[in-house]
Design a protein around this motif. Structure first.
Motif, PDB file in Angstrom:
ATOM      1  N   MET A   1      -1.974   6.667  -4.186  1.00 48.84           N
ATOM      2  CA  MET A   1      -1.872   6.105  -5.536  1.00 48.84           C
ATOM      3  C   MET A   1      -3.266   5.786  -6.078  1.00 48.84           C
ATOM      4  N   LYS A   2      -3.540   6.280  -7.277  1.00 46.74           N
ATOM      5  CA  LYS A   2      -4.796   5.947  -7.929  1.00 46.74           C
ATOM      6  C   LYS A   2      -4.555   4.804  -8.902  1.00 46.74           C
ATOM      7  N   LEU A   3      -5.256   3.700  -8.686  1.00 48.50           N
ATOM      8  CA  LEU A   3      -5.116   2.571  -9.598  1.00 48.50           C
ATOM      9  C   LEU A   3      -6.044   2.785 -10.787  1.00 48.50           C
ATOM     10  N   ILE A   4      -5.447   2.894 -11.964  1.00 51.83           N
ATOM     11  CA  ILE A   4      -6.222   3.146 -13.164  1.00 51.83           C
ATOM     12  C   ILE A   4      -6.340   1.877 -13.995  1.00 51.83           C
ATOM     13  N   GLU A   5      -5.212   1.190 -14.132  1.00 55.55           N
ATOM     14  CA  GLU A   5      -5.196   0.024 -15.009  1.00 55.55           C
ATOM     15  C   GLU A   5      -4.382  -1.108 -14.403  1.00 55.55           C
ATOM     16  N   TYR A 173       4.698  -3.913   8.919  1.00 60.21           N
ATOM     17  CA  TYR A 173       3.617  -4.883   8.720  1.00 60.21           C
ATOM     18  C   TYR A 173       2.280  -4.174   8.568  1.00 60.21           C
ATOM     19  N   PHE A 174       1.336  -4.896   7.979  1.00 62.96           N
ATOM     20  CA  PHE A 174       0.006  -4.367   7.694  1.00 62.96           C
ATOM     21  C   PHE A 174      -1.032  -5.390   8.145  1.00 62.96           C
ATOM     22  N   ILE A 175      -2.129  -4.902   8.667  1.00 62.55           N
ATOM     23  CA  ILE A 175      -3.253  -5.779   9.022  1.00 62.55           C
ATOM     24  C   ILE A 175      -4.356  -5.515   8.013  1.00 62.55           C
ATOM     25  N   THR A 176      -4.783  -6.561   7.316  1.00 64.17           N
ATOM     26  CA  THR A 176      -5.681  -6.364   6.175  1.00 64.17           C
ATOM     27  C   THR A 176      -6.923  -7.252   6.228  1.00 64.17           C
ATOM     28  N   SER A 177      -7.909  -6.846   5.465  1.00 66.13           N
ATOM     29  CA  SER A 177      -9.090  -7.665   5.205  1.00 66.13           C
ATOM     30  C   SER A 177      -9.526  -7.397   3.777  1.00 66.13           C
ATOM     31  N   ARG A 184      -5.763  -1.456   2.496  1.00 65.11           N
ATOM     32  CA  ARG A 184      -5.496  -1.221   1.058  1.00 65.11           C
ATOM     33  C   ARG A 184      -4.679   0.053   0.838  1.00 65.11           C
ATOM     34  N   ASP A 185      -5.136   1.149   1.408  1.00 63.89           N
ATOM     35  CA  ASP A 185      -4.445   2.432   1.204  1.00 63.89           C
ATOM     36  C   ASP A 185      -3.014   2.377   1.731  1.00 63.89           C
ATOM     37  N   LEU A 188      -0.773   0.325  -0.715  1.00 71.43           N
ATOM     38  CA  LEU A 188      -0.495   1.071  -1.936  1.00 71.43           C
ATOM     39  C   LEU A 188       0.466   2.230  -1.666  1.00 71.43           C
ATOM     40  N   LYS A 189       0.332   2.851  -0.502  1.00 70.24           N
ATOM     41  CA  LYS A 189       1.239   3.949  -0.144  1.00 70.24           C
ATOM     42  C   LYS A 189       2.668   3.427   0.003  1.00 70.24           C
ATOM     43  N   ALA A 190       2.821   2.250   0.623  1.00 72.37           N
ATOM     44  CA  ALA A 190       4.146   1.651   0.791  1.00 72.37           C
ATOM     45  C   ALA A 190       4.779   1.365  -0.567  1.00 72.37           C
ATOM     46  N   ILE A 191       3.975   0.842  -1.497  1.00 74.18           N
ATOM     47  CA  ILE A 191       4.475   0.556  -2.841  1.00 74.18           C
ATOM     48  C   ILE A 191       4.863   1.851  -3.553  1.00 74.18           C
ATOM     49  N   GLU A 192       4.015   2.853  -3.411  1.00 69.80           N
ATOM     50  CA  GLU A 192       4.291   4.150  -4.043  1.00 69.80           C
ATOM     51  C   GLU A 192       5.611   4.731  -3.563  1.00 69.80           C
ATOM     52  N   GLU A 193       5.867   4.623  -2.275  1.00 71.29           N
ATOM     53  CA  GLU A 193       7.118   5.139  -1.708  1.00 71.29           C
ATOM     54  C   GLU A 193       8.329   4.361  -2.216  1.00 71.29           C
TER      55      GLU A 193
END
Length: 200
Positions: A1-5, A173-177, A184-185, A188-193
């Protein structure tokens, strides 16, 4: 997913005053001071979309952000400690609960967990509430840059084992910083799906 706005839409104290439920929606919530605003800003590649603060409990309303004109990211007040009167905290709790249970276009709740700590009772209780109300959620472990990878893995495993005392399986689950943009990727991929399965 490309975040544009990514743009702020509205803040509401009642789910009935949120934007029309015509787009898929994803709520972000966690204990106060879990790094929620930093994670949201990292996710949308903005330094100040969500307001960050050293003081827990700054988010007090249901905040909607529209992403790419196609879905909503929702910043919810934190649960747990906040420097506010009990009556005020109870009001936030009721507001959050009604939103989570009644918001018809809510696809998933991303529950943020501070990976630096052992399992916290307040986090488990909140997850149990989501389970009881049949609200879908993913876990997001934050601040992985603040501890070594071994400690992070140990605390994630400890959290999973604690969950399994009352759950039959662990959600995704996701491990993030936010600092290193880790996870991040994947988020966003989970949301896109999930967006693909949204029905108006």
């Amino acid at each position: 997913m490309k975040l544009i706005e990514a743009k702020f839409v509205t803040s509401a104290a009642d789910y009935r005053k949120c934007p029309p439920p015509e787009k898929p929606e994803y709520a972000f919530i966690g204990r106060s001071n879990v790094g929620k605003s930093s994670l949201i800003n990292m996710l949308v590649a903005s330094k100040n979309l969500a307001k960050t603060s050293q003081t827990p409990g700054k988010t007090q309303l249901i905040n909607h952000f529209e992403i790419n004109k196609s879905w909503y990211l929702v910043d919810l007040p934190g649960y747990g400690f906040a420097k506010a009167p009990k009556a005020e905290r109870d009001k936030w709790g009721e507001m959050i609960g009604e939103y989570l249970v009644n918001r018809e276009n809510l696809m998933c709740v991303f529950v943020l967990i501070d990976v630096r700590h052992e399992p916290q009772k307040v986090d488990i209780e909140f997850l149990d509430f989501l389970g009881e109300k049949d609200v879908p959620f993913y876990l997001v472990f934050t601040k992985s840059d603040k501890v070594g990878s071994i400690t992070a893995e140990k605390n994630v495993e400890s959290f999973k084992q604690t969950m399994l005392l009352s759950w039959t399986k662990i959600p995704q689950y996701f491990i993030t910083s936010a600092e290193r943009r880790t996870g991040r990727d994947e988020l966003l991929k989970a949301i896109e799906e999930l967006n693909l399965s949204f029905k108006k």
